[in-house]
Design an enzyme around this catalytic site. Structure first.
Site, short mmCIF file in Angstrom:
data_model
loop_
_atom_site.label_atom_id
_atom_site.label_comp_id
_atom_site.label_asym_id
_atom_site.label_seq_id
_atom_site.Cartn_x
_atom_site.Cartn_y
_atom_site.Cartn_z
N HIS A 121 0.82 -1.21 0.00
CA HIS A 121 0.00 0.00 0.00
C HIS A 121 0.86 1.26 0.00
CE1 HIS A 121 -3.83 -2.18 1.62
NE2 HIS A 121 -3.60 -2.40 0.33
N HIS B 217 -4.14 -6.30 -10.75
CA HIS B 217 -2.82 -5.71 -10.49
C HIS B 217 -1.83 -6.04 -11.61
CE1 HIS B 217 -3.48 -4.14 -6.44
NE2 HIS B 217 -4.19 -5.20 -6.19
#
Length: 413
Positions: free
Chosen positions: A255, A387
């Site tokens: 993150h 992703h």
């Protein structure tokens, strides 16, 4: 790495042709994704749908996004997949009684769980934005409802942040606040603004990003993930179950990388109206993630989480972290022109090709152990492509506009 050549920018790494082929290989893997109930299935190791698992809104939304991007790229067969997944959002996963979207439905089509999450609804907005750009049937209706629900239920105008969860009937929000939902809200808000031309969504992304700049500075690049209703950090949350897939204890390395990139997209989108310190925070988050997470236990790969002093907690290697590292390095190189970021970009693509990319069965291994062998303690199978596909596209595109708009306008690097 014989199948990866030099990039146009000069650093070793995959060239545009290789990235395009890898994108198409990934899209091929997921062609069986549509669930018989509607929406997208959880994919197994070989790309077969795991029909024993629920149909998730976040996976379905990501499937719409990814295959709508494929449609914009002109990849044959992507439009029907994106359209079918979008139909699942409008039917199977939609709450016709109270509005909004369930988190998931089971094999009988019954809702799983009792809450409605910002995380899921942010991905519905992202799906609607990309679908609208790709002119898919039903996209206008989807994004219209998704933005209305999000604005009414999840956007906290006073604080410039988001609520995390409500009960099914929208009677009261949960006390928990989370940075993961905020992060994907920023992503979705940038996309909504691009797709609709409504600049207020870009402004909202800027307000959340300003908060993150302050957090990054206050915590030396290790972002707190969990908060109370007044946004006081809960640094010890889930210490007893540190590998939670959505609310792990400690700082989440991936993150930090994802926020590093998103802050640059916000800066590029807002221009002179952007909050101060976005580039500096982006650098800080990137450098901290690398120092704490990359190859810190003797083997290549990023650890999943660390304690607040940078000590690794969960050492498993998640595919999405490597993908976000690649994208963040590319974004910082584009923003600064500094060779160190190009070197990281090349290094992490080498790692992905050697360890993460599954050349035999397709897609990328979603989770590896500390010796870089596949495992499934957190992420069994290969649930979705989001992703990995984005890692093949973002390095070839400008920082603004976002993915769908840039692909649609052929704004290739």
């Amino acid at each position: 790495m014989s199948d990866v050549t030099s990039t146009p920018s000069g650093g070793a790494g995959p060239d545009a042709e290789w990235l395009d082929l890898e994108c198409r290989r990934l899209l091929e893997f997921g062609r069986r994704v549509i669930h018989p109930l509607g929406g997208a299935a959880w994919l197994g190791e070989d790309g077969s749908p795991d029909l024993g698992r629920p149909v998730h809104t976040w996976i379905t939304s990501r499937t719409v996004h990814v295959y709508a991007l494929g449609a914009l790229l002109g990849v044959e067969g992507c439009t029907p997949i994106a359209t079918a997944a979008l139909a699942g959002l409008r039917t199977t996963l939609h709450d016709d009684t109270h509005g909004g979207w369930f988190g998931a439905v089971d094999a009988d089509g019954a809702p799983v769980g009792t809450g409605k999450s910002c995380y899921d609804h942010a991905f519905v907005m992202l799906a609607g934005s990309t679908a609208l750009t790709a002119r898919l049937p039903g996209a206008e209706e989807l994004i219209g409802e998704a933005t209305q629900v999000f604005q009414q239920r999840f956007w906290d105008q006073g604080r410039g942040r988001v609520l995390d969860e409500w009960d099914r009937a929208w009677t009261a929000p949960a006390p928990y606040r989370g940075l993961n939902a905020a992060m994907h809200s920023v992503e979705a808000m940038l996309a909504v603004g691009d797709a609709t031309g409504e600049a207020v969504w870009h402004d909202r992304a800027g307000r959340i990003s300003e908060f993150v700049v302050g957090l990054a500075t206050a915590y030396d690049g290790r972002l707190p993930e969990h908060f109370g209703p007044d946004w006081t950090p809960h640094l010890e949350l889930n210490r007893d179950r540190p590998d939670d897939p959505f609310k792990p204890f400690g700082a989440t390395v991936g993150h930090g990388l994802e926020w590093s990139r998103l802050l640059l997209h916000v800066e590029a989108t807002l221009g002179t109206d952007a909050p101060a310190g976005l580039l500096e925070a982006s650098r800080l988050l990137f450098d901290r993630a690398v120092a704490d997470g990359w190859q810190v236990d003797g083997a290549p790969g990023f650890v999943y989480t660390t304690d607040w002093d940078g000590t690794p907690v969960v050492r498993a290697r998640m595919h999405w972290v490597a993908a976000e590292g690649i994208a963040a390095a590319a974004a910082l190189h584009r923003r600064t022109g500094e060779g160190a970021f190009a070197e990281r970009y090349a290094e992490w693509w080498s790692y992905v090709v050697e360890h993460v990319r599954d050349a035999a069965r397709g897609s990328w291994h979603h989770e590896l152990d500390t010796t870089n062998h596949p495992q499934a303690s957190v992420w069994p199978g290969k649930p979705d492509l989001y992703h990995a596909v984005q890692a093949t596209l973002l390095p070839r595109l400008p920082l603004a506009p976002g993915l769908a708009r840039a692909v649609a306008s052929s704004a290739w690097a």
